[in-house]
Design a protein around this motif. Structure first.
Motif, PDB file in Angstrom:
ATOM      1  N   SER A  12       0.845  -1.212   0.000  1.00 37.40           N
ATOM      2  CA  SER A  12       0.000   0.000   0.000  1.00 37.40           C
ATOM      3  C   SER A  12       0.869   1.247   0.000  1.00 37.40           C
ATOM      4  O   SER A  12       2.033   1.215   0.394  1.00 37.40           O
ATOM      5  CB  SER A  12      -0.875   0.044   1.257  1.00 37.40           C
ATOM      6  OG  SER A  12      -1.554  -1.167   1.452  1.00 37.40           O
ATOM      7  N   ILE A  13       0.284   2.360  -0.435  1.00 36.80           N
ATOM      8  CA  ILE A  13       0.945   3.659  -0.310  1.00 36.80           C
ATOM      9  C   ILE A  13       0.231   4.446   0.785  1.00 36.80           C
ATOM     10  O   ILE A  13      -1.002   4.566   0.768  1.00 36.80           O
ATOM     11  CB  ILE A  13       0.896   4.437  -1.640  1.00 36.80           C
ATOM     12  CG1 ILE A  13       1.762   3.748  -2.704  1.00 36.80           C
ATOM     13  CG2 ILE A  13       1.330   5.893  -1.449  1.00 36.80           C
ATOM     14  CD1 ILE A  13       1.703   4.403  -4.081  1.00 36.80           C
ATOM     15  N   ILE A  14       1.002   4.960   1.741  1.00 34.26           N
ATOM     16  CA  ILE A  14       0.440   5.827   2.784  1.00 34.26           C
ATOM     17  C   ILE A  14       0.486   7.267   2.279  1.00 34.26           C
ATOM     18  O   ILE A  14       1.521   7.723   1.811  1.00 34.26           O
ATOM     19  CB  ILE A  14       1.275   5.735   4.087  1.00 34.26           C
ATOM     20  CG1 ILE A  14       1.308   4.300   4.624  1.00 34.26           C
ATOM     21  CG2 ILE A  14       0.745   6.716   5.133  1.00 34.26           C
ATOM     22  CD1 ILE A  14       2.380   4.097   5.707  1.00 34.26           C
ATOM     23  N   VAL A  15      -0.645   7.977   2.351  1.00 34.77           N
ATOM     24  CA  VAL A  15      -0.616   9.436   2.160  1.00 34.77           C
ATOM     25  C   VAL A  15      -0.731  10.038   3.547  1.00 34.77           C
ATOM     26  O   VAL A  15      -1.789   9.981   4.186  1.00 34.77           O
ATOM     27  CB  VAL A  15      -1.755   9.925   1.244  1.00 34.77           C
ATOM     28  CG1 VAL A  15      -1.703  11.445   1.119  1.00 34.77           C
ATOM     29  CG2 VAL A  15      -1.657   9.278  -0.137  1.00 34.77           C
ATOM     30  N   TYR A  16       0.387  10.559   4.015  1.00 27.67           N
ATOM     31  CA  TYR A  16       0.503  11.007   5.405  1.00 27.67           C
ATOM     32  C   TYR A  16       0.318  12.520   5.437  1.00 27.67           C
ATOM     33  O   TYR A  16       1.097  13.262   4.840  1.00 27.67           O
ATOM     34  CB  TYR A  16       1.891  10.625   5.921  1.00 27.67           C
ATOM     35  CG  TYR A  16       2.113  10.844   7.391  1.00 27.67           C
ATOM     36  CD1 TYR A  16       1.642   9.909   8.317  1.00 27.67           C
ATOM     37  CD2 TYR A  16       2.793  11.967   7.861  1.00 27.67           C
ATOM     38  CE1 TYR A  16       1.863  10.088   9.673  1.00 27.67           C
ATOM     39  CE2 TYR A  16       3.009  12.152   9.216  1.00 27.67           C
ATOM     40  CZ  TYR A  16       2.540  11.206  10.127  1.00 27.67           C
ATOM     41  OH  TYR A  16       2.760  11.386  11.461  1.00 27.67           O
ATOM     42  N   ASP A  17      -0.724  12.973   6.100  1.00 22.68           N
ATOM     43  CA  ASP A  17      -1.051  14.400   6.160  1.00 22.68           C
ATOM     44  C   ASP A  17      -0.515  14.952   7.481  1.00 22.68           C
ATOM     45  O   ASP A  17      -1.013  14.613   8.553  1.00 22.68           O
ATOM     46  CB  ASP A  17      -2.574  14.544   6.069  1.00 22.68           C
ATOM     47  CG  ASP A  17      -3.033  15.996   6.039  1.00 22.68           C
ATOM     48  OD1 ASP A  17      -2.239  16.900   6.398  1.00 22.68           O
ATOM     49  OD2 ASP A  17      -4.201  16.227   5.677  1.00 22.68           O
ATOM     50  N   SER A  18       0.528  15.782   7.365  1.00 24.38           N
ATOM     51  CA  SER A  18       1.169  16.311   8.576  1.00 24.38           C
ATOM     52  C   SER A  18       0.908  17.805   8.731  1.00 24.38           C
ATOM     53  O   SER A  18       1.742  18.546   9.254  1.00 24.38           O
ATOM     54  CB  SER A  18       2.676  16.025   8.521  1.00 24.38           C
ATOM     55  OG  SER A  18       3.258  16.736   7.435  1.00 24.38           O
ATOM     56  N   ALA A  19      -0.293  18.240   8.309  1.00 24.81           N
ATOM     57  CA  ALA A  19      -0.597  19.676   8.283  1.00 24.81           C
ATOM     58  C   ALA A  19      -0.546  20.337   9.666  1.00 24.81           C
ATOM     59  O   ALA A  19      -0.468  21.563   9.763  1.00 24.81           O
ATOM     60  CB  ALA A  19      -1.968  19.902   7.640  1.00 24.81           C
ATOM     61  N   TYR A  20      -0.584  19.507  10.731  1.00 21.94           N
ATOM     62  CA  TYR A  20      -0.552  20.066  12.095  1.00 21.94           C
ATOM     63  C   TYR A  20       0.702  19.639  12.854  1.00 21.94           C
ATOM     64  O   TYR A  20       0.766  19.815  14.072  1.00 21.94           O
ATOM     65  CB  TYR A  20      -1.813  19.632  12.861  1.00 21.94           C
ATOM     66  CG  TYR A  20      -3.074  20.122  12.200  1.00 21.94           C
ATOM     67  CD1 TYR A  20      -3.542  21.413  12.433  1.00 21.94           C
ATOM     68  CD2 TYR A  20      -3.789  19.317  11.321  1.00 21.94           C
ATOM     69  CE1 TYR A  20      -4.686  21.882  11.804  1.00 21.94           C
ATOM     70  CE2 TYR A  20      -4.935  19.784  10.686  1.00 21.94           C
ATOM     71  CZ  TYR A  20      -5.373  21.062  10.933  1.00 21.94           C
ATOM     72  OH  TYR A  20      -6.501  21.534  10.313  1.00 21.94           O
ATOM     73  N   ALA A  21       1.689  19.111  12.141  1.00 25.58           N
ATOM     74  CA  ALA A  21       2.857  18.535  12.829  1.00 25.58           C
ATOM     75  C   ALA A  21       3.586  19.556  13.695  1.00 25.58           C
ATOM     76  O   ALA A  21       4.165  19.212  14.734  1.00 25.58           O
ATOM     77  CB  ALA A  21       3.820  17.925  11.808  1.00 25.58           C
ATOM     78  N   ILE A  22       3.542  20.816  13.296  1.00 21.40           N
ATOM     79  CA  ILE A  22       4.265  21.838  14.059  1.00 21.40           C
ATOM     80  C   ILE A  22       3.637  22.052  15.441  1.00 21.40           C
ATOM     81  O   ILE A  22       4.265  22.647  16.329  1.00 21.40           O
ATOM     82  CB  ILE A  22       4.335  23.152  13.245  1.00 21.40           C
ATOM     83  CG1 ILE A  22       5.577  23.973  13.621  1.00 21.40           C
ATOM     84  CG2 ILE A  22       3.070  23.975  13.396  1.00 21.40           C
ATOM     85  CD1 ILE A  22       5.853  25.134  12.666  1.00 21.40           C
ATOM     86  N   TYR A  23       2.425  21.542  15.657  1.00 24.07           N
ATOM     87  CA  TYR A  23       1.760  21.677  16.955  1.00 24.07           C
ATOM     88  C   TYR A  23       2.154  20.585  17.941  1.00 24.07           C
ATOM     89  O   TYR A  23       1.743  20.610  19.094  1.00 24.07           O
ATOM     90  CB  TYR A  23       0.233  21.689  16.770  1.00 24.07           C
ATOM     91  CG  TYR A  23      -0.268  22.961  16.111  1.00 24.07           C
ATOM     92  CD1 TYR A  23      -0.735  24.029  16.880  1.00 24.07           C
ATOM     93  CD2 TYR A  23      -0.232  23.117  14.731  1.00 24.07           C
ATOM     94  CE1 TYR A  23      -1.168  25.207  16.277  1.00 24.07           C
ATOM     95  CE2 TYR A  23      -0.657  24.285  14.120  1.00 24.07           C
ATOM     96  CZ  TYR A  23      -1.126  25.325  14.902  1.00 24.07           C
ATOM     97  OH  TYR A  23      -1.539  26.499  14.306  1.00 24.07           O
ATOM     98  N   ILE A  24       2.964  19.616  17.466  1.00 24.33           N
ATOM     99  CA  ILE A  24       3.349  18.515  18.360  1.00 24.33           C
ATOM    100  C   ILE A  24       4.293  19.025  19.444  1.00 24.33           C
ATOM    101  O   ILE A  24       5.306  19.648  19.147  1.00 24.33           O
ATOM    102  CB  ILE A  24       4.007  17.363  17.558  1.00 24.33           C
ATOM    103  CG1 ILE A  24       2.972  16.735  16.612  1.00 24.33           C
ATOM    104  CG2 ILE A  24       4.603  16.315  18.486  1.00 24.33           C
ATOM    105  CD1 ILE A  24       3.535  15.619  15.725  1.00 24.33           C
ATOM    106  N   LEU A  25       3.921  18.750  20.698  1.00 25.40           N
ATOM    107  CA  LEU A  25       4.734  19.209  21.820  1.00 25.40           C
ATOM    108  C   LEU A  25       5.662  18.118  22.339  1.00 25.40           C
ATOM    109  O   LEU A  25       6.757  18.408  22.814  1.00 25.40           O
ATOM    110  CB  LEU A  25       3.827  19.654  22.987  1.00 25.40           C
ATOM    111  CG  LEU A  25       3.240  21.059  22.926  1.00 25.40           C
ATOM    112  CD1 LEU A  25       2.536  21.374  24.238  1.00 25.40           C
ATOM    113  CD2 LEU A  25       4.322  22.107  22.642  1.00 25.40           C
TER     114      LEU A  25
END
Lengths: 398, 398
Positions: free
Chosen positions: B204-217
């Motif tokens: 399978s191909i994962i489409v990984y949406d990291s649009a909020y990654a900068i909010y990770i603490l």
């Protein structure tokens, strides 16, 4: 998953040839009159609106986030008023986009893979390329330089660059670009009346690309919607790219009249709206501020001044090739000059011109088999470059 | 032609409910913590770069037309360096876009209509909506609130918002959003390692949406490419929208590693490149100038300051619902608070909150059947509005 081995490689090939030429002749001044990319600065009355909007985004009062996917209301209203006044098109029919090319693809997503297409031959490659991607085209027939399932409507000097519709098969969609890229031909009112009737008789939808309409000098229609009945059969797509030098700023629009219905009575605009809301999030609000400034009285004046400059370039190029004895088409109503080199391969002519004059043009065959034997010379360029290129053309073909 | 009668109407319904509420209560202050739209000004270090670029476009030296469809080289390099340093991703793997939503649709065009999809349940509706448009989903099963051909990977408090992969069927594509919109859950390194293995085992191909990654603490991965082997199975898409308040400016990016191949060995990036060149003409160069400024040391600092402000909002909202005895999820690593109202319809809760407190939230069921019984409260808002909304929540649920 579809693997697109048949993607049109024209622009890539030109870019490669240009790069190889630069390597071969590192010291010559290569002049590009190839791809239709604008070269002159955007008038300050327009950029100052983009500056103002950019600044506003850094203030509490001026900040805005998501805008409507269909575009900001004042811009939609200004487009309706500037280009479709008295044509029965209102702001609700206008969808603001990030450019005509992008909207052509979104339209293809609306149409899906089970439709049939007609294109002018020659024409702007995006229609066929996007059809290929949607799987509408069938196989490429190498001997004919055509896709099996596309109807190619030949446009040549013999038919005044308007297809003989009595020989054109019925398709679901008809792409029609006027003024045409690359031939520069603008269809007359009578021709467009024929086209609208043809579409109505066949239950076809016309996708009318008017990206160069502002270059029309004579009284040929600037919009398909000047033709009675067109609102029931046509979509129009256009762009600020060649109007205001927005090729990098990215702003265009598509008109889908509420009167345009699929055969089952469903409004095409409602389907397109769903695609726009799902696959797009609106054009940049900064670009939209620029577009609105384009359509102010000062903006329109400034825009027409830049277009006037490109039209002078066009005349210089046309005069040059005419004086050299070539049959020259286009130019009058478009920023493209379509020069005939009968019985010659357009890639050979392209190579000859590049090798001997260091000027990049575009071989006609890249726009469809009907472009063979022609080259397109773009009038987008600094004056000095255009004059220098023409001087070199005169040396080569004197 | 496909008629899309099954388009997800969630946002439209919320907008209509809000408009009706405003008509009913013309004098109240309605506060929107509904759609995830940024509200705070863009730092001047970023807008000044867009001002500078806008101004340059009006000068002979600074004017530029079409840029590369894939984005300007310095921006691609800056994205690679800011977010994928030491992960083996270089600028050639980065495609700059006008936003993640737009790139998700372009990816769907690459995948075509004959693929199968998995999505987290609940998740951002664009994955399913764009699948519907491509004709991948099969019929909507009203009793299950699901499309027949989509694999819904249930994410709930019981499984720590990570699906039990042993119960998930094989699909061609897996959409995975982390931190998740709407639940706010960020997957751990162990969970993502499982996901990558699952994709590899299944082709399978994962489409990984990291649009909020900068909010990770915490130290959860900010990119799927932190997981060994991910470059062979994953695409990552992200955006400046929630990083820098660019929801209206429109700028994002997608990473397609050169190691990612279709089953026949053809690079996915090459196919995507063709789609990008045919269906897109690059993000606005003004937006790209803004994006480059975001990634300068000053820009990164300013961006993190605004994000810090939204994170304080998130804490205020979390504390409020926690103090009222609700089970509250998300929030820590995302600007969304996911509040549990067990055994209640999320539309009923939405209506109750709107009617009693005049605050717009988002009903969880709009993100998939797994969102039933939850509401999403967005932390994007002016501080005064967030405090006032929380005061009203306390009055309602005390």
């Amino acid at each position: 998953m579809v693997i697109l081995i048949c993607f049109s490689p024209q622009m890539l090939k030109i870019a490669r040839r240009k790069a190889a030429h630069l390597l071969k002749y590192p010291d010559v001044q290569v002049i590009s009159l190839g791809i239709g990319d604008t070269t002159e600065p955007i008038p300050e009355v327009i950029t100052s609106a983009m500056i103002k909007r950019s600044y506003a985004l850094s203030t509490m009062e001026g900040y805005s986030g998501y805008g409507p996917e269909q575009g900001e209301k004042p811009l939609r209203a200004a487009i309706a008023s500037a280009f479709y006044k008295d044509l029965g098109i209102d702001e609700g029919d206008i969808f603001v986009s990030d450019g005509a090319k992008c909207d052509i693809s979104r339209l293809q997503v609306v149409f899906g893979s089970d439709v049939t297409m007609a294109v002018q031959d020659p024409s702007y490659p995006a229609y066929v390329d996007s059809s290929v991607i949607m799987g509408q085209t069938g196989d490429f027939q190498k001997n004919l330089e055509k896709y099996g399932k596309i109807e190619y409507m030949r446009c040549s000097p013999e038919n005044g660059f308007f297809p003989d519709l009595s020989t054109v098969g019925r398709t679901d969609i008809i792409f029609f670009c006027s003024p045409n890229n690359p031939t520069g031909a603008a269809a007359t009112r009578e021709q467009l009346t024929q086209l609208v009737k043809f579409a109505k008789d066949n239950g076809s939808i016309i996708v009318y690309d008017s990206a160069y309409a502002i270059y029309i000098l004579d009284d040929n229609p600037r919009s398909i919607f000047e033709i009675p009945g067109a609102k029931e059969v046509a979509i129009e797509t256009s762009s600020f790219s060649k109007y205001a030098g927005f090729t990098g700023v990215r702003l265009g629009w598509t008109v889908i009249p509420k009167q345009l219905l699929f055969s089952d009575g469903f409004p095409v605009a409602r389907d397109f709206n769903r695609i726009v809301c799902t696959c797009f999030n609106g054009a940049s609000t900064i670009s939209q501020a620029g577009g609105l400034a384009c359509l102010s009285p000062e903006g329109l004046g400034a825009m027409r001044e830049v277009i006037g400059f490109y039209k002078e370039n066009t005349e210089i190029i046309m005069d040059t090739f005419t004086s050299l004895g070539f049959n020259v088409y286009g130019g009058k109503n478009a920023p493209y000059v379509w020069v005939h080199f009968p019985s010659r391969s357009s890639w050979d002519v392209f190579s000859e011109i590049l090798e001997k004059t260091h000027v990049v043009t575009t071989p006609g065959s890249g726009f469809g088999p009907g472009g063979e034997g022609f080259i397109r010379v773009s009038a987008f360029g600094h004056r000095g470059n255009v004059l220098e290129a023409c001087k070199r053309f005169k040396q080569l073909y004197k």
